[in-house]
Design an enzyme around this catalytic site. Structure first.
Site, PDB file in Angstrom:
ATOM      1  N   ASP A  84       0.809  -1.217   0.000  1.00 53.32           N
ATOM      2  CA  ASP A  84       0.000   0.000   0.000  1.00 53.32           C
ATOM      3  C   ASP A  84       0.847   1.274   0.000  1.00 53.32           C
ATOM      4  O   ASP A  84       1.905   1.331   0.633  1.00 53.32           O
ATOM      5  CB  ASP A  84      -0.906  -0.018   1.232  1.00 53.32           C
ATOM      6  CG  ASP A  84      -2.002   1.022   1.176  1.00 53.32           C
ATOM      7  OD1 ASP A  84      -2.496   1.305   0.080  1.00 53.32           O
ATOM      8  OD2 ASP A  84      -2.372   1.532   2.249  1.00 53.32           O
ATOM      9  N   HIS A 210     -10.006   5.681   0.460  1.00 53.70           N
ATOM     10  CA  HIS A 210      -8.953   5.744   1.476  1.00 53.70           C
ATOM     11  C   HIS A 210      -9.461   6.572   2.661  1.00 53.70           C
ATOM     12  O   HIS A 210     -10.425   7.315   2.557  1.00 53.70           O
ATOM     13  CB  HIS A 210      -7.703   6.398   0.904  1.00 53.70           C
ATOM     14  CG  HIS A 210      -6.947   5.525  -0.050  1.00 53.70           C
ATOM     15  ND1 HIS A 210      -5.617   5.720  -0.345  1.00 53.70           N
ATOM     16  CD2 HIS A 210      -7.318   4.444  -0.773  1.00 53.70           C
ATOM     17  CE1 HIS A 210      -5.204   4.808  -1.208  1.00 53.70           C
ATOM     18  NE2 HIS A 210      -6.232   4.027  -1.490  1.00 53.70           N
ATOM     19  N   ASN A 232     -10.335   1.060   2.414  1.00 55.41           N
ATOM     20  CA  ASN A 232      -9.089   0.964   3.173  1.00 55.41           C
ATOM     21  C   ASN A 232      -9.285   1.448   4.605  1.00 55.41           C
ATOM     22  O   ASN A 232      -9.794   2.555   4.817  1.00 55.41           O
ATOM     23  CB  ASN A 232      -8.005   1.812   2.520  1.00 55.41           C
ATOM     24  CG  ASN A 232      -7.474   1.218   1.230  1.00 55.41           C
ATOM     25  OD1 ASN A 232      -8.084   0.336   0.640  1.00 55.41           O
ATOM     26  ND2 ASN A 232      -6.337   1.713   0.797  1.00 55.41           N
ATOM     27  N   THR A 235      -6.204   3.362  10.612  1.00 56.15           N
ATOM     28  CA  THR A 235      -6.141   4.045  11.902  1.00 56.15           C
ATOM     29  C   THR A 235      -7.066   3.419  12.935  1.00 56.15           C
ATOM     30  O   THR A 235      -6.720   3.348  14.123  1.00 56.15           O
ATOM     31  CB  THR A 235      -6.476   5.536  11.726  1.00 56.15           C
ATOM     32  OG1 THR A 235      -5.537   6.118  10.816  1.00 56.15           O
ATOM     33  CG2 THR A 235      -6.417   6.282  13.040  1.00 56.15           C
TER      34      THR A 235
END
Length: 282
Positions: A84, A210, A232, A235
């Site tokens: 990534d 994202h 994606n 966090t």
């Protein structure tokens, strides 16, 4: 679980108007927890290892990639391995040998002409090596070089430009800027669902979201319904892991066996994957 290709997972999701969840992996504990959470939810999953994660491991991609692959094989569903946010072309060139079936080449912070040229070259190399390649057009907030706000003027991905970009680069998937930001610790992002729909109509390859850790469940569901095929998430796993480890150490300040608190962190990641994976996969 069995190790399959990212192309296979994303194509199946796009054909069924759903999405596949892609979770960023930093350590072996992450890989084991993500695969456990995906198995609990009964969903396929993509394990993503970023260039930043490779840098954390001393610049060595093979050890963490092979560990993630073995964790995938030890589970009970379909898992793909994805490299990534690659900006280093030398790292991209190691992807196939390290066991990845796909990569995301990130030239999104560059001016359009430079992005186009660099990504076209990356796509030609990737396809020659048998890799599926994702790229980015527009500026997703929250990363170096990007505008401070995901809502700043000119940062969103333009559908007509995106269609030309995909045709000219030959990429297999496109990450788009539609209101999310990387590294958000609160789930308060507001997405432009109408723009996602226009992009889906204009762009002939799967769309990628994202910065999805900052997007609430209902917003994620709407984004998938509008045309996002790969989501994606990174966090959110770090938040869950860190909170669980911190709580475990606070409850037992004398703890010295890392297995006790790392296992709590892994359980928290697995539960986060189970919950978010179910939202994304429908």
């Amino acid at each position: 679980m069995s190790l399959v290709s990212t192309r296979e997972l994303v194509a199946a999701a796009a054909a069924e108007r759903r999405a596949v969840a892609a979770f960023n992996v930093i350590t072996l504990e992450y890989a084991e927890a993500v695969t456990a959470g995906a198995a609990a939810a009964g969903i396929p999953v993509i394990l993503q290892i970023s260039e930043n994660a490779v840098r954390f491991h001393g610049g060595q991609v093979a050890p963490i990639a092979r560990a993630a692959a073995e964790a995938a094989r030890a589970g009970g569903g379909d898992v793909a391995l994805h490299l990534d946010h690659v900006t280093d072309i030398e790292l991209l060139h190691k992807a196939a040998d390290a066991g990845f079936s796909s990569a995301m080449f990130d030239a999104g912070a560059q001016p359009y002409a430079e992005n186009l040229a660099a990504t076209s070259a990356a796509a030609r190399w990737a396809h020659g090596a048998g890799l599926w390649l994702e790229a980015e057009l527009g500026y997703v907030g929250g990363k170096p070089g990007a505008p401070a706000s995901a809502h700043a003027a000119g940062v969103r991905t333009d559908p007509e430009e995106a269609a030309r970009y995909v045709a000219d680069t030959g990429v297999d998937a496109l990450a788009v800027a539609v209101g999310s930001s990387h590294a958000m610790t609160e789930r308060s992002a507001t997405l432009d669902h109408a723009l996602i729909g226009r992009l889906r109509e204009a762009v002939p390859v799967p769309l990628v979201l994202h910065g999805s850790s900052g997007v609430a469940d209902d917003e994620l569901r709407r984004a998938v319904a509008a045309g996002i095929a790969k989501v994606n998430i990174g966090t959110a796993l770090g938040i869950a892991f860190t909170r669980a480890v911190r709580d475990a150490l606070a409850a037992d300040p004398a703890a010295s066996d890392p297995r006790r608190y790392l296992s709590r962190g892994g359980e928290a990641i697995a539960e986060t994957v189970r919950q978010l994976g179910a939202v994304v996969s429908g």
